[in-house]
Design a protein around this motif. Sequence first.
Motif, PDB file in Angstrom:
ATOM      1  N   THR A  48      15.031 107.442  59.641  1.00 15.32           N
ATOM      2  CA  THR A  48      16.250 106.753  59.209  1.00 15.32           C
ATOM      3  C   THR A  48      16.258 106.422  57.724  1.00 15.32           C
ATOM      4  OG1 THR A  48      15.321 104.596  59.788  1.00 15.32           O
ATOM      5  CG2 THR A  48      16.593 105.740  61.484  1.00 15.32           C
ATOM      6  N   CYS A  49      15.175 106.709  57.012  1.00 11.52           N
ATOM      7  CA  CYS A  49      15.130 106.369  55.583  1.00 11.52           C
ATOM      8  C   CYS A  49      15.278 107.605  54.708  1.00 11.52           C
ATOM      9  CB  CYS A  49      13.828 105.637  55.256  1.00 11.52           C
ATOM     10  SG  CYS A  49      12.336 106.641  55.454  1.00 11.52           S
ATOM     11  N   ILE A  50      15.918 108.634  55.214  1.00 12.25           N
ATOM     12  CA  ILE A  50      16.025 109.894  54.468  1.00 12.25           C
ATOM     13  C   ILE A  50      16.894 109.715  53.226  1.00 12.25           C
ATOM     14  CG2 ILE A  50      17.017 112.224  54.575  1.00 12.25           C
ATOM     15  CD1 ILE A  50      16.039 112.349  57.468  1.00 12.25           C
ATOM     16  N   VAL A  51      16.382 110.219  52.119  1.00 15.28           N
ATOM     17  CA  VAL A  51      17.097 110.218  50.840  1.00 15.28           C
ATOM     18  C   VAL A  51      16.933 111.594  50.206  1.00 15.28           C
ATOM     19  CG1 VAL A  51      16.752 107.735  50.465  1.00 15.28           C
ATOM     20  CG2 VAL A  51      15.061 109.352  49.589  1.00 15.28           C
ATOM     21  N   GLU A  52      17.656 111.797  49.131  1.00 19.18           N
ATOM     22  CA  GLU A  52      17.495 113.049  48.391  1.00 19.18           C
ATOM     23  C   GLU A  52      16.585 112.798  47.194  1.00 19.18           C
ATOM     24  OE1 GLU A  52      20.893 115.887  46.981  1.00 19.18           O
ATOM     25  OE2 GLU A  52      20.074 114.812  45.235  1.00 19.18           O
TER      26      GLU A  52
END
Length: 1008
Positions: A48-52
Motif C-alpha cells: 500500500t505504500c507504492i510510489v514512483e
Amino acid sequence: MDTHITLNGTPTPARTGEPLVDALNRAQLELPQVCYHPQLGPIQTCDTCIVEVDGQLTRACGTPVRAGMQVRTEVNAARRAREDAFDRLLAHHELYCTVCDNNNGNCTVHNTTALMRVQHQTRPFQPKPYAVDDTNPFYRYDPDQCILCGRCVEACQNLQVNETLSINWESAHPRVLWDGGRDIGESSCVSCGHCVTVCPCNALQEKSMLGEAGLFTGIPLPMFQGAVNVVKSVEPSVGYGPILQVSEVEAAAREGFIRKTKTVCTYCGVGCSFDVWTRDRHILKVEPGPGPANGVSTCVKGKFAWDYVNSGERLTTPLIRDGERFREATWDEATALIARRFTDLRAAHGPDALGFIASSKCTNEEAYLVQKLARQVIGTNNVDNCSRYCQSPATMGLWRTVGYGGDSGTIHDIELARLVITVGSNAAESHPVLATRVKRAHKRRGQGLVVVDLREHELARRADVFLRPRAGTDFVWLSAVTKYILDAGLAAHDFLQDRVNGLDEYRASLTAFTLEYAEAVTGLRAPDLRALAHRIVDASDGRAPGGVCILWAMGVTQQVGGSETSAAISNLLLVTGNYGRPGMGAYPLRGHNNVQGASDFGAMPDRLPGYQQVSDPDVRAKFSVAWDCEIRPEAGLNNTTMVAAALDGTLKALYLSGEEMGLTDANADHVARAHEALEFFVVQDVFFTHTARYADVVLPASPSLEKDGTFTNTERRIQRLHAALPPLGDSLPDWMILQRVANALGAGWTYTHPADIMHEAASLTPLFAGVTYDRLDGYRSLVWPVNADGTDTPLLYTERFNFPDGRARLYPAQYLPRVEAPDAQYDLHLNSGRMLEHFHEGNMTFRVPGIAAQVPDAFVEVHPDLARERGVEDGAYVRLVSRHGAVRLRALVTDRVAPGELYVPMNARRAEDAVNRLTGAQADAATCTPAYKDTAVRLEVLGTAGASPLPRTNHRYAHPTPQRGVEVERKWARPDYAFPGSTLNLADDGTVMTGASLNARTDRLGGD
C-alpha cells in the motif's frame, strides 16, 4: 540528515540507506502503509505504500534512500496501484468498525480506509475456512479478520525472537500459524504480546478488550453478528464514508470513558513503559509504543499480569494485631499506635533499636522517604532495601573498579555490542525484553553470544559458546582469561596506560590463575578458555564499532565471593579496553523494577541519596541543615544484620515496606524466628503476605497503577509513572502512608505530590541534580548522572571514571570458594532463580489466572540421569533436605540442569514450599548478600509419579519454527501474485498490464 531527495518536486532531507517511507513520514506526507512499522522495519507484504521512484513504481518501505532520488507519490499509476493493493487487503478483512472492539483510533486498517477515501470494495470479503483460536488465556486470533500483513510474524521472529509465528504462503488459504499449525494454547508462544501490539486491526486482540471497549461491543454473539450484517448491508448503497463517520463518532465517545495512562512496569528491572487502558477499574489492555527501554516490546507479565491489582485479597484497611488475630482499624488509630511504640522504644533503647527496609517495588520518592524517616525522624542509619539480596555485590565490584554502581551504558549499547557475554544470568526469563535485544542482534546482525551458566536456559541454547563451570567458580575462569590476555600481550595497552591504575599489583594477584588451574577448579577445558580469551580480544578491536558487553546477575552475586567476582568481570573489561565507547561495558542486570532506584535514593545503611557517604562530614552537614536534624556518621544495620540484631535482642522494632522478607531472605526459618523476636513489627504491603503474619500493624499500600512517582531501571533510566486507578478501599500510595507515620511522630512533612519529594531529593543530590517532573513528562526519561541543566549520561566513562583522578582501578580481588560444597550427606548442589511467567515469590503473579494455569506451583528440576539413578519419575513428590530446612516438591525431569545440580524456581504458591527454607546464613563477605546459590541438599523420593508440575500446555514442551522473518519472497513467488496495478489500465496509451493478485479467489469475486 546527510542527503536530499526530490519529493513531488521539492528538495527533502533524508538519510542515506534508511527506508524511503521514513523520509516521507518525516515530511508529513499522507502515504498509506499498512504493514510497515518503524520498530519492525520493512516487511513489504501489503503493497500500500507504492510510489514512483525515478520513473519506476516501488514500495517506499523496501526502497533504501540514495542521494538525488526523484520521488513522486501522486502520479496516477502510484495512486491506482495503492488502491489496488488495499482493495486486496480488504478482501481478507470484514469491516464492521461501528461494533468492533478495536475501533479505538489506532486501527491501521480503519484509518487507511478513511485516508484513502475508500467507498466500496472491488473484491468483497470472503471468509476463510478457519475457526477463531481462543486457546491462549490472554488473546485470541480471528483468521477472518487477518489481512496477512505479517507484522505479527516479523515481531515474533525478529523482535521478540521467540520464532513461533509464520505464514503458510503456499496454502490456498494463507493464515498465521503457531508452530506450523498448533493451537496457540499448545504452542511455544510465551504470551509476550508483541503480536497483539503490532496487529494493525482486530485479528489479534486482548481478551480483556472483547466486549468491554466500545459502546456497542458487549452485544451478545447472535445480536452482534446481526449488527455486523446490518453494517455490511448498507455499505453497497451508502459507501464506507458514512459508516466510518459513525464509527469515528463512536470511537470519540469511547474517549470519555476509556483512560489511557502512561506507566512503568512493576516487575523486573528492564523498565518497560506503556499506556494502560482502563474503563472504571477494568484494565482493558497494555499498549506499549515509544518506551525508551522497550518500544513495542513487553513480556507476559508486563502485557497481561495485572489481575492482582483488583484482587479480592487486596488489603484495603489498616490492621492491628489483637492477640492471635487482626482487627480492622482507622488510619489515625494505626499511625498513632506506631508513633507511640516507636517513641517508647527509642526512648528506652535508643534510635538504633529501630530498623527500616524500603521496597524495591516502590518509587524513588518512597525510598527517599523511608530513609528520611529513619534518619531525620528516628535518628538511625538502620535502613536498607532488597538490593542487599541480589545486586549489592555487583555494585561493590563496580565501585571498586570504575566508581559508579550501575550499568555503564544502556540497553541500546547491548544491542550494538560485537560480543555479549552473560554470566550467571537467565536473562530470557528474568529480563525478557532486554534479552530480546540480544536475541535480535545475534540473529539479525551476527552479534557474538557467549553464555556461562550452570543451567541450559534459552540463551544458553542460542549461544555461539555455552560454558558450564562448576558452581561458585566464575571468579577463577574470569581471572584466568584475564591473565592469559595480559601474558599473551593482547591487552588494550594504550587504554590501560592512559586511563587505568593498579596494573602491576593486579597482575601480581593473578599469578596462580593459569588456564590449567582454572580447568582443575572450574571443569572448563583450558583450550575453551583460551578460545574465549581470543574471542573477547577480537571483539574488543577499537578499529570497529562496538565491543564487549558482559551481563551478569544472581548466579554471580548470590555467592560468598559475589563482590570479588563482580570486580573480576570489571577487571576483564578494563584490561581489554571495554569501557567508554558505545556497545561495550558492564551490565549488572537489576532484578526488581526499582532495585536500582531504591539504592540511588538513599535506602542504604552507609550512604545517603546519590551514594553520598554518611561518613563524609560535608555531606552530613548538607543534609543536617536541609532536614533540621543531626545525621550520624556510623553506618547502620543492613537487611541481613537486622535479622541477627533482632535475634540477639538489640533490634526491637522493624518497619518493612513492600517486601516479602520472610520468603525472599535466606534461611527462612531463621528469619521467622527473628520476626517473632521483635517487640514491634510494622508491615506495609498490598497483600497480607506470609511476612505480615508476624506483624503488629499491617498498613494497606497501593500498587504502581494507583500512584504517581518515578522508577529507575537497570540502565539508570529514571521514568515517570502516573496513577491509572484510584487506591482501592482505604489503601494509600506508600508515600502518603510514610508521611502520615512521620507526622504522627512529629515530623511536619508537607509534601502534596511526589514531584515535591523529587525536587527536594534532586536539590541535595548531585547525581540527579537536574531531574524534574517536567523533564520526565510523557515518555521522556533521564539517565543519571543528570546535570543541573538537565543533560544526562546514557553512556558512562567516555572521558573519565568516577574517581578523583578520573582513572579506573584494577582491583586485586581474591577467590572465595563456596562454603557448602556437596558432601556425602548433602550430595547435590541446589540452584534457584526466576521463571518467565512468575515474578519473585509469586505474590502478584499467582493472582493472575492465566499465569497460574501455566505454572501452578513450585517444583524441582532433576536431570534424567539423576532421575534414573534415584528412581525419580516426572511428577513424583520428592523432599529436598539441607542443613537449614526441608521442602516437599514435585519433580520435573529435564536436561536443562546438569546431573549433579537441582534447580528450584523462587515462586511457590505455599510458604512452606519456598526454596529459601533450604538456603543458609553464608553471605558475600563485603556486602552481607546471602549466598543463595551456595547450598547443598539431598534428595529423598516420597512417592510415585503424579501430574507433571508443568502442564503440557506450557510453552517449554513445544517446538518453535525459526524463519528469517515473514519471508515475503514466498508470497511474491505464488503463481497468483502480481505487483499491484499490473491488472489495471494504467498506461497512457490504454494498454492493460497483465497478471493476477494474491489469492485468485478474491479477483474472481471482485474482478477488475
